[in-house]
Design a protein around this motif. Structure first.
Motif, PDB file in Angstrom:
ATOM      1  N   GLY A 120       2.585   3.576  -4.776  1.00 48.15           N
ATOM      2  CA  GLY A 120       2.474   4.522  -5.883  1.00 48.15           C
ATOM      3  C   GLY A 120       1.838   3.920  -7.117  1.00 48.15           C
ATOM      4  O   GLY A 120       1.900   4.509  -8.196  1.00 48.15           O
ATOM      5  N   LYS A 121       1.230   2.758  -6.966  1.00 46.83           N
ATOM      6  CA  LYS A 121       0.634   2.096  -8.134  1.00 46.83           C
ATOM      7  C   LYS A 121      -0.495   2.943  -8.713  1.00 46.83           C
ATOM      8  O   LYS A 121      -0.505   3.277  -9.901  1.00 46.83           O
ATOM      9  N   THR A 122      -1.441   3.292  -7.848  1.00 43.70           N
ATOM     10  CA  THR A 122      -2.579   4.053  -8.337  1.00 43.70           C
ATOM     11  C   THR A 122      -2.135   5.403  -8.873  1.00 43.70           C
ATOM     12  O   THR A 122      -2.639   5.872  -9.897  1.00 43.70           O
ATOM     13  N   THR A 123      -1.173   5.979  -8.205  1.00 44.79           N
ATOM     14  CA  THR A 123      -0.685   7.274  -8.664  1.00 44.79           C
ATOM     15  C   THR A 123      -0.079   7.152 -10.057  1.00 44.79           C
ATOM     16  O   THR A 123      -0.371   7.963 -10.947  1.00 44.79           O
ATOM     17  N   ASN A 154       0.850  -1.195   0.000  1.00 48.34           N
ATOM     18  CA  ASN A 154       0.000   0.000   0.000  1.00 48.34           C
ATOM     19  C   ASN A 154       0.872   1.228   0.000  1.00 48.34           C
ATOM     20  O   ASN A 154       1.861   1.308   0.714  1.00 48.34           O
ATOM     21  N   GLY A 155       0.488   2.159  -0.808  1.00 45.67           N
ATOM     22  CA  GLY A 155       1.234   3.404  -0.843  1.00 45.67           C
ATOM     23  C   GLY A 155       2.476   3.325  -1.690  1.00 45.67           C
ATOM     24  O   GLY A 155       3.291   4.235  -1.688  1.00 45.67           O
TER      25      GLY A 155
END
Ligand SMILES: Nc1ncnc2c1ncn2[C@@H]1O[C@H](COP(=O)(O)OP(=O)(O)OP(=O)(O)O)[C@@H](O)[C@H]1O
Ligand SMILES: Nc1ncnc2c1ncn2[C@@H]1O[C@H](COP(=O)(O)OP(=O)(O)OP(=O)(O)O)[C@@H](O)[C@H]1O
Ligand SMILES: [Mg+2]
Ligand SMILES: [Mg+2]
Lengths: 336, 433, 275, 260, 375
Positions: free
Chosen positions: D39-42, D36-37
């Motif tokens: 940076g995948k979605t980003t 989590n965090g």
């Protein structure tokens, strides 16, 4: 070159009026921003709520004046203020009970509440005029000045005067006090924190055992108090007239938004930004220029960027510029 | 009850109210209500397009209506040659310079890399541009405003038929809306409401203070009419004779004739706009708008240019308000910038749309007619009501206070109607399907 | 356009008039009933509940879920089966049309959610389960909102359980990573010193490493004697640690039994655990 | 197909994506995992045009698409789905699909007034196509249902269906599996594979479910702290120490029963 | 016969605060006429019907006028109130229907030139005249440099402009001629600009219960100006009450002459329970009286007939009529005599039907408004 006179003139015509106007806007914007943060809608009826609170205070003031009760150099309205606040609280609680609560139960979308508040605005508008009439009401008494321009001149021997009105002093002092109190309340007390929690996440607040109706009630209490104080201070400083309070809505909203809606600090900053920009950008600098510049360069025009007709435009342009660079207002991200 | 029957009935009720006005008060009063109702209906369609179809919260309706009014002046009033020769060129040049400054700033902003350099350059362009603009504009403005200020003191219009101002009013409003939309809809968060509210005030400020353009608060009166003057009709023997044929006296006949004429013109505009709005709504365009309304992010990901569509709707809706504004000014025969008050031209139109039924064009029209009827008739009804209520009271302070307050009942009633409708029929009288 | 005409916002996104942040959906906050003694039965039971949201259709049909002292009960089922709805119903966040909720020998069906918190129920919802704008410490304080006694020892316990939170206690909870947020959420619920803890998909969208960590913590909490009622999509892992399992389908109990039983049931495996 | 060159995305001082470079091969189903965090979605949002990168470039089939808005990317064949289903809730499932294709003549206002014949023809074709897609997704019985009223999993199918209304080239799926029942997830997985094989769509899949990743994805990319940590087949990734340390972990410590 | 007078004024809107007193003044005149018992055939009574113009809402004004004329069938209208709205109802309703309108308060110079078929009169003078008077007053006082602020409507703008040109022609200097909006939240910016421009006196062409008061307040507060010139919109009891002690030496003018009409009206108005010195209350009384006297003179309530008598009853020759003497006037007219109605505001109508403009010059001495002369 005459620095002292220039500074005094600037204070007298720009700084002090803008300070007190800014405080009045800030207090109004605080109310708007609290409702926005906690009840989640922009309350179009806020100007008229201010008018109502001020109206009750005026009625109480008149009664006190007729009874010979007074505060000496301070306006009697200060004594009557608690009555105004109580009256205003009664009104908003009744309104909430009869109008808004239903929509909360329906889990209505905030924008519905915005439109409802338009209806409330129309009704309060009619109500205030129905009771006190549309006229100008002057209810200021007590000493007019803390220091008047004439006294200042004789005192200092300067050409320029500097005046501070009692109402201006009161406005700024009360605003500072109220704001400090509000911050202490929101950040330090249990109830204040529960309001912040509710503002952050309604359902989760419920799951923490916070009674939402109580939060809503406290919000209205605070908003009514703020609105009354703002309305009375404004009325003392300028004058009371129902129509003007509706007109106040626009700069108040602009202040709240410039600062960052839902953020009390922002509301205060916004109030001052709007007030100062209105006054400074349309100020005619001729007088100051005459004091500061050597005689050769003395201007014969007014040295005014924009005529005062466009002072409202100025605050809106500033609003837009702020939003372009800081999309959620100056104090972005943080609310309550 | 079947929906069509219910809707027809609602329209019949409003029609009945207007007819009742005709019977109880006078046909002239009824027609006047009808005419302003029709104009309001056009405004309501515009607002409905923005709010009902696209969820755009425009509370600057007043500004666009006022621009329509300005168009009526600019199109139909005769030009003032002395004013043109005194400073027309200078004003045009000044305005061009002003526009040039803004364009230069925008281009600069786009072309240069972000940083202190750009900020400085921008500031320089804006400041220099502003002073040059003022230096060119101000003297010409003074010159123009000096030309016979009591009668003209402005550049005047083009002297064209006033009907032309209706589409041109639309264009003018559309232009302004485009500018506002470009800025406000482009903000990273939506701040349309406050932007429109503010810009409407700015537009009114311009109309009030730029005397060279619109005579400012001195008002422009005597705007040419698309229909004959009543007096001329009364002096026209042929008309008097025909009126007599209907059993009407010339005064009544002429006033009715003119009002009917306006009603016909307005009705044509309304019907055309309704047809266009309905067609658009029931087409892939309408489906796309609904999709955008349902979920902007997904619509954007599905290749729909949300910002552009919002801009499109915003511009169209505002243009319609502009047309309505021009129609209204035409009927009034004068432009009075002081008339434009947000309570009357923004919030009241909103009440019309919400009460009628947002998202439904027929609803908007119904709401407009009903609310306008109430706006005009609540006061006499209130007086009547109060008189009945206070008839038992002795003549005293309270009684006269109550009677004096009758006029304020109007605002109160509007609020009450809005709240009642939102409570019991939250989607309006004729809800969106 | 939604079914509820009052919730029709026409896609309005205008920040200058409407605040998109943190609005709630829970009903029943103004319920003013009293608890009635009803001895017997499990520690917490939502008994034969039927109900749905607002005036909408029933989502739960005669659905029963229960947890007893010292147990972990896990609810699994397809999406939209009504698992979260059942949890909310137990917590009083929607109006059950039929059925009862009983806690510790009392019928609490008529209580509002905030009163149920006072009765000792703790709930961690599936989404938005922390106060993002408040610090970690304030989040925990809000968890202890109903407590009038000194809660510093409970807070110390929570910090012991989730050491990372002590480190970050003055940081805004919204700045934490997904796994840390879930820890804050559970910690907040523990702050009430609940007699029973309800968790709705505590591991959704959490990376495997954090998921393991969280399961560990949950087991630790259960060991302190707090019964846990939990919805999980990571059904296999969850059923492995469960004493009791429920499979919900379309708002009704399709299967129930011990965690092991359900894991072993070929029908359940095939339909709900992905073979 | 997609080349990402040294993309940075900073929020204030925080580096959500911190110099990620990777390539996505045409016709592949690429898995994107990471804590989590990470940076995948980003990163996803940067590619899909929702966010502007602080620096770095994104290329699609050799063309620089950095910073293009989502609707432009859509017309270039880059589509995405959302972690939380974004259906058009007041419209029927069929309408949800019919609105997708770009360049419909009925989307131009002028045509709605003066080109009605053409619109009618187009609509007929669209409708047929939408029904076909619904059938493919096995939800044809829902075609007239409002999309707001179908189940969560069905919404995800619908979302996938939207990508089938046009000739997509590459589809980004953000956590299709999060909160989706495993059985339904398998159906979705099947649909993805079929689309990949029959229509040649390229997929990029963010997922935390290793089984799902294992079934679908060939190259798997693991991100951590805004950088690409490892890339390879799932087995390679699973064996990678860094990945285990940062992401996968070693399983439950307290597997023993509670309470007893 | 029941004669009806329409009172078409801005009961709501920006000037709503002075309207009730104007309406009360009209009703005072009506009451007098009714009590006389000699109106027309002696059995006729007059009643009034209020209608709202919103002051700035032309459409509403037109609708109200339409209702008054075509539905309530009034025989004459006192109104409208603000110049813009007055023009609209005059052109769109009164003219086509041949109705007499006498406005007590529409002072725009633009109305002088308007085509009215002899139907429109006003008991207030055009601002062009007042501007000249103001320039004269200043010159007589030896004041050469003034700052001007005006309320931003046709009244304020028209007055400020006509004053500026008159004053500059006579050699004076206007340092700034700036508008202020009524009903705004704050006037610091305006006061700042005015102060910066400077001048011996500040001319406040506004309304006393509107922005005008805000400007005076602001100027006094900051010490920007201590002496003011108050045109008619400012001169009223409210001014004396609110600012009397603070504006020592300030001066101004409002319609009036040395007849004691004003005083009589004041007494009568106070007895009737309204504020007779509020702006335009005297003019309202006069407007109503003129209509009724003209009807009496013509012996008809038909506007087309009595419109020609309005000028006659308003001007010399004839017996001077002051407030409270309407009964006497009616009797004289009934007996075929001639009257010169002076009324509360010293009306003297000049072509094309507007008040000639007799002004009372006032000055604040020891906190009280005192008359110093007439012009
Ligand atoms: N606030 C709400 N209002 C109306 N209907 C709702 C609401 N929340 C959920 N529903 C509906 O209730 C049904 C059950 O939803 P619920 O959230 O209980 O499912 P779930 O079993 O928790 O699924 P998931 O595994 O996806 O979390 C669904 O059809 C959903 O659409
Ligand atoms: N708009 C934003 N402003 C500030 N920080 C952000 C923003 N968006 C994301 N971040 C931060 O960037 C980091 C990366 O977030 P991202 O959503 O890309 O993670 P992820 O890899 O998708 O994680 P997950 O698997 O939990 O979805 C996170 O620490 C997050 O807090
Ligand atoms: Mg769930
Ligand atoms: Mg993510």
């Amino acid at each position: 070159m005459d620095f002292l006179n220039a500074i005094v003139a600037l204070s007298n015509y720009v700084l002090i009026p803008a300070m007190s106007y800014g405080s009045q806007l800030a207090l109004g914007a605080l109310g708007v921003t609290l409702i926005y943060g906690i009840l989640r809608f922009s309350n179009f009826a806020h100007g008229d709520t201010m008018a109502f609170g001020a109206m009750v205070t005026i009625l109480a003031t008149w009664w006190m004046q007729s009874m010979g009760i007074g505060l000496g150099p301070l306006p009697t309205a200060l004594l009557a203020l608690p009555f105004g606040i109580l009256g205003c609280i009664a009104l908003v609680l009744i309104t909430d009970r009869m109008v808004y609560r239903f929509y909360r139960e329906q889990k209505a979308k905030p924008v519905i509440l915005v439109i409802v508040s338009m209806g409330v605005m129309f009704m309060m508008n009619g109500l205030v005029r129905f009771i006190i009439g549309p006229n100008d009401q002057n209810f200021n008494d007590g000493a007019r000045f803390i220091i008047s321009a004439r006294d200042f001149r004789t005192m200092t021997g300067l050409d320029e005067g500097l005046a501070i009105k009692t109402s201006q002093g009161l406005t700024v002092i009360t605003a500072v006090g109220v704001v400090a109190l509000l911050f202490w309340f929101l950040n330090r007390t249990r109830t204040g924190k529960s309001m912040r929690a509710y503002s952050d996440n309604e359902d989760l607040a419920l799951l923490s055992g916070i009674n939402p109706e109580r939060v809503v009630m406290y919000t209205w209490l605070i908003v009514a108090a703020l609105a009354t104080v703002a309305g009375v201070l404004y009325g003392l400083d300028k004058s009371f007239k129902p129509f003007t309070y509706f007109q106040l809505l626009l700069p108040i909203f602009a202040s709240a938004i410039v600062g960052g809606l839902g953020n009390p600090l922002g509301a205060i900053a916004g109030g001052f930004i709007i007030a100062f920009s209105e006054v400074t950008i349309t100020y005619a600098w001729k007088k100051i220029a005459i004091y500061l510049l050597p005689e050769r360069f003395e201007p014969d025009s007014l040295v005014q960027l924009l005529s005062t007709d466009y002072k409202l435009a100025v605050s809106f342009v500033i609003l837009l510029i702020v939003l372009l660079f800081r999309p959620t207002g100056i104090f972005r991200g943080k609310s309550l | 009850m079947n929906e069509t029957v219910k809707n027809t009935l609602l329209f019949a009720v409003v029609g009945g109210l207007i007819l009742l006005t005709g019977v109880m008060q006078s046909w002239n009063a009824a027609l006047l209500i009808l005419n302003m109702g029709l104009v309001s209906a056009v405004m309501a369609i515009g607002v409905n397009l923005q709010w009902g179809f696209a969820g755009l919260f425009n509370i600057g309706v007043m500004g666009f209506v006022a621009l329509g009014g300005l168009a009526a002046v600019l199109v139909s009033m005769p030009p003032t040659p002395e004013a043109w020769s005194a400073g027309g060129g200078g004003i045009i040049l000044g305005l061009l310079l002003g526009a040039g400054t803004v364009i230069a700033a925008v281009v600069l902003h786009k072309r240069m890399r972000p940083g202190p350099g750009r900020a400085l350059a921008l500031l320089a362009v804006v400041v220099i541009g502003f002073f040059v603009f003022r230096a060119v504009l101000d003297p010409s403005v003074d010159a123009v405003e000096k030309v016979d200020p009591a009668i003209t003191g402005y550049l005047g219009g083009l002297g064209l038929p006033v009907i032309l101002s209706w589409p041109i009013g639309g264009l003018l409003a559309a232009g302004a809306a485009w500018l506002i939309g470009k800025t406000a809809l482009g903000l990273r968060s939506d701040y349309l409401a406050i932007a429109t509210l503010g810009i409407a005030e700015i537009i009114i400020a311009v109309l009030k203070n730029e005397d060279w353009l619109s005579r400012g608060v001195k008002n422009v009166v005597g705007i040419p009419r698309p229909l004959p003057f009543e007096i001329d009709l009364q002096n026209d023997p042929a008309f008097v004779e025909r009126a007599a044929g209907f059993g009407l006296d010339p005064v009544t006949a002429s006033t009715l004739y003119v009002k009917l004429g306006y009603a016909a013109l307005f009705l044509i505009v309304l019907v055309v706009l309704m047809w266009m709005a309905q067609k658009a709504l029931h087409s892939p365009w309408g489906r796309m708008m609904r999709a955008i309304r349902d979920n902007e992010v997904a619509a954007e990901a599905m290749g729909k240019d949300v910002t552009r569509r919002h801009l499109q709707v915003f511009v169209l809706g505002s243009a319609i308000c502009g047309i309505a504004g021009a129609m209204m000014t035409t009927m009034d025969g004068q432009l009075t910038p002081g008339t434009y008050q947000p309570l009357r031209f923004t919030f009241l139109v909103w009440v019309m749309v919400i009460v009628g039924g947002s998202g439904n064009n027929f609803g908007a029209v119904l709401g407009a007619m009903l609310i306008w009827f109430l706006w005009v008739q609540v006061e006499p009804m209130g007086i009547f009501l109060l008189e009945v209520l206070t008839s038992g009271m002795s003549d005293g302070g309270l009684k006269s206070h109550l009677l004096e307050s009758a006029a304020h009942m109007r605002l109160f009633t509007m609020g009450l109607v809005l709240i009642l409708v939102l409570r019991f029929s939250p989607r309006g009288l004729i809800p969106e399907k | 356009m939604s079914g509820n005409p009052y919730q029709d916002d026409r896609g309005n996104k205008d920040r200058s008039i409407a605040n998109p942040k943190g609005g709630g959906t829970a009903e029943g906050a103004r319920r003013k009933g009293k608890a009635v003694t009803a001895p017997g039965g499990p520690f917490l039971i939502g008994d034969a509940m039927t109900g749905g949201y607002g005036k909408g259709p029933d989502i739960l049909h005669d659905c029963t879920i229960a947890v007893d002292q010292g147990e972990i009960a896990v609810i699994v089922g397809p999406n939209g089966a009504g698992k979260s709805t059942a949890m909310k119903a137990v917590f009083g966040m929607l109006n059950v049309r039929q059925g009862h909720v009983r806690l510790d020998g009392e019928d609490i069906t008529a209580l509002s959610p905030q009163d149920r918190v006072a009765k000792g129920m703790g709930f961690v919802p599936q989404t938005s389960n922390i106060f993002t704008s408040m610090t970690v410490q304030e989040n925990l304080e809000m968890g202890a909102f109903i407590r009038t006694d000194d809660f510093s020892d409970t807070m110390a316990q929570v910090f012991d359980l989730f050491p990372i939170l002590r480190e970050k206690r003055n940081q805004a909870a919204g700045e934490l990573s997904g796994g840390q947020r879930q820890q804050v959420a559970v910690g907040r619920a523990l702050m009430t010193r609940p007699k029973v803890l309800m968790l709705d998909e505590p591991t959704a969208g959490v990376s495997p490493i954090v998921m393991d960590e969280l399961f560990d913590r949950i087991i630790e909490v259960a060991r302190t004697g707090i019964p846990i009622l939990m919805v999980e999509q990571n059904a296999r892992q969850a059923l492995e640690i469960a004493d009791k399992g429920y499979v919900l389908v379309q708002g009704t109990n399709a299967y129930s039994g011990t965690g092991k039983d359900l894991l072993a049931d070929p029908e359940v495996r095939k339909s709900f655990l992905g073979g | 197909m997609i080349v990402i060159q040294d993309v940075h995305k900073h929020f204030g001082g925080f580096r959500a994506v911190d110099g990620a470079s990777l390539e996505i091969a045409e016709g592949s189903i690429t898995g994107l995992i990471g804590p989590n965090g990470a940076g995948k979605t980003t990163l996803f949002n940067v590619i899909a045009g929702v966010l502007q990168p602080t620096s770095g470039r994104v290329f699609m089939a050799g063309e620089d698409i950095t910073g293009l808005p989502p609707h432009d990317l859509f017309h270039k064949g880059l589509l995405r789905t959302f972690q939380i289903a974004h259906e058009f809730s007041s419209m029927s499932c069929r309408e949800n699909l019919m609105m997708v294709p770009g360049g419909q003549s009925g989307e131009t206002l002028w045509n709605t007034w003066f080109g009605q014949k053409r619109i009618a023809d187009e609509e007929r074709a669209l409708r047929a196509k939408a029904d076909e897609v619904l059938e493919f997704l096995t939800i044809e019985h829902l075609s007239d249902q409002k999309a707001g009223e179908i189940s969560g999993g069905q919404k995800k199918l619908l979302e996938l269906g939207r990508t089938m209304m046009v000739d997509a080239r590459i589809v980004f799926l953000d956590e299709v599996g999060a909160g989706v029942n495993r059985t339904l997830l398998n159906t979705i997985g099947d649909a993805i594979i079929r689309l990949n094989q029959e229509r040649g769509y390229t997929f990029v899949v963010i997922e935390h479910d290793m089984d799902f990743i294992g079934r679908l994805c060939d190259p798997v990319i693991c991100m951590a702290e805004g950088k690409v940590l490892a890339q390879g087949t799932l087995d390679e990734i699973k064996a990678n120490e860094h990945v285990i340390e940062a992401y996968l972990g070693t399983g439950l410590k307290n597997k023993d029963k509670v309470g007893a | 016969e029941d004669v009806k007078l329409g009172i078409l004024l801005g009961f709501t809107g920006p000037l709503e605060s002075i309207t009730p007193d104007m309406a009360a003044a009209v009703n005072l005149a009506i009451g007098e006429v009714n009590d006389s018992g000699v109106f027309l055939d002696g059995a006729s009574t007059v009643s009034s019907i209020n209608a709202d113009t919103g002051c700035v809402d032309a459409s509403l004004a037109v609708a109200s006028a339409e209702r008054l004329i075509t539905s309530d069938k009034v025989n004459g209208i006192v109104g409208g109130m603000c110049s813009g709205e007055t023009t609209a109802s005059l052109q769109n309703v009164a003219l086509p229907n041949g109705m007499v309108m006498i406005s007590p308060s529409a002072t725009s110079p633009g109305l002088t030139a308007i085509e009215d078929n002899g139907l429109f009169f006003r008991t207030s003078p055009s601002d062009a005249r007042q501007g000249q008077v103001m320039a004269d007053i200043l010159n007589d006082r030896g004041i050469k440099e003034v700052a001007v602020t005006y309320t931003n409507n046709d009244y304020g703008k028209g007055l400020a402009d006509s004053f500026q040109s008159a004053f500059e022609q006579s050699g004076g200097t206007v340092t700034i001629n700036a508008a202020h909006e009524d009903g705004k939240a704050d006037y610091s910016a305006e006061v700042g600009a005015l102060a910066s421009a400077g001048g011996e006196v500040l001319v406040v062409a506004g309304y006393v219960d509107q922005g005008g008061a805000g400007i005076v307040n602001g100027s006094l507060d900051t010490g920007a100006f201590e002496t003011f010139m108050f045109p008619d919109g400012m001169v009223s009891d409210a001014l004396e009450q609110n600012f009397g002690d603070l504006v020592e030496g300030s001066f101004g003018q409002h319609p009036g002459n040395d007849s004691d009409g004003g005083a009589k009206f004041k007494a009568a108005g106070e007895a009737a329970g309204f504020a007779p010195t509020n702006a335009f209350a005297p003019e309202s009384y006069d407007a109503a009286a003129l209509i009724l006297l003209a009807m009496q003179a013509a012996g008809s309530t038909d506007p087309q007939v009595y419109k020609d008598k309005v000028m006659e009853v308003a001007n010399a020759p004839g017996e001077t009529i002051l407030p409270g003497e309407l009964a006497k006037a009616l009797q004289i007219l009934k007996d075929g005599g001639d009257v010169d109605f002076v009324g509360a505001s010293a009306v003297e109508l000049i072509e094309p039907g507007e008040s000639a403009g007799n002004y009372r010059e006032i000055e604040f001495k020891d906190g009280a408004m005192t008359t110093v002369g007439y012009r």
